[in-house]
Design a protein around this motif. Structure first.
Motif, PDB file in Angstrom:
ATOM      1  N   MET A 229      46.117  30.791  37.872  1.00 27.20           N
ATOM      2  CA  MET A 229      46.175  31.400  36.565  1.00 27.20           C
ATOM      3  C   MET A 229      44.816  31.986  36.169  1.00 27.20           C
ATOM      4  O   MET A 229      44.741  33.016  35.527  1.00 27.20           O
ATOM      5  CB  MET A 229      46.629  30.352  35.553  1.00 27.20           C
TER       6      MET A 229
ATOM      7  N   PHE B 177      41.157  38.888  36.606  1.00 26.10           N
ATOM      8  CA  PHE B 177      41.514  40.202  37.137  1.00 26.10           C
ATOM      9  C   PHE B 177      41.920  41.148  36.005  1.00 26.10           C
ATOM     10  O   PHE B 177      41.473  42.289  35.949  1.00 26.10           O
ATOM     11  CB  PHE B 177      42.650  40.078  38.151  1.00 26.10           C
ATOM     12  N   ASN B 178      42.764  40.680  35.111  1.00 29.03           N
ATOM     13  CA  ASN B 178      43.196  41.520  33.985  1.00 29.03           C
ATOM     14  C   ASN B 178      42.023  41.897  33.087  1.00 29.03           C
ATOM     15  O   ASN B 178      41.958  43.018  32.582  1.00 29.03           O
ATOM     16  CB  ASN B 178      44.282  40.815  33.182  1.00 29.03           C
TER      17      ASN B 178
ATOM     18  N   CYS C 190      44.346  35.530  37.582  1.00 30.84           N
ATOM     19  CA  CYS C 190      45.074  36.568  36.841  1.00 30.84           C
ATOM     20  C   CYS C 190      44.336  36.956  35.572  1.00 30.84           C
ATOM     21  O   CYS C 190      44.218  38.144  35.254  1.00 30.84           O
ATOM     22  CB  CYS C 190      46.486  36.096  36.504  1.00 30.84           C
ATOM     23  N   LYS C 191      43.821  35.984  34.853  1.00 25.66           N
ATOM     24  CA  LYS C 191      43.093  36.277  33.621  1.00 25.66           C
ATOM     25  C   LYS C 191      41.810  37.054  33.908  1.00 25.66           C
ATOM     26  O   LYS C 191      41.503  38.025  33.225  1.00 25.66           O
ATOM     27  CB  LYS C 191      42.770  34.983  32.876  1.00 25.66           C
TER      28      LYS C 191
END
Length: 77
Positions: free
Chosen positions: A1, A7-8, A4-5
């Motif tokens: 998780m 990367f975004n 993803c944070k």
């Protein structure tokens, strides 16, 4: 998780359809490091010209052209 944070957060300045190269390094202790590289100039030029492929015979056949305005818009991104 966490990936993803991160990367975004790093890629939020790019439009959703923009391709980019990412180098990910995963370590044994479950940590990671990644580098996001900007899209290639050829992608921007083909998008500005409205074509999917370049010339089959570079230097002999012109596939398309771009204006100075297009170049300015690419430089702003």
């Amino acid at each position: 998780m966490a990936f993803c944070k991160d990367f975004n957060a790093r890629t939020q300045k790019y439009k959703p359809d923009t391709p980019m190269a990412v180098t990910i390094t995963a370590y044994k202790d479950n940590t990671f490091d990644f580098t996001v590289k900007s899209p290639s100039v050829t992608w921007y030029l083909k998008k500005a010209a409205g074509i999917e492929l370049g010339s089959g015979r570079p230097g002999h056949v012109v596939a398309s052209s771009v204006t100075v305005k297009h170049i300015y818009e690419i430089a702003k991104d």
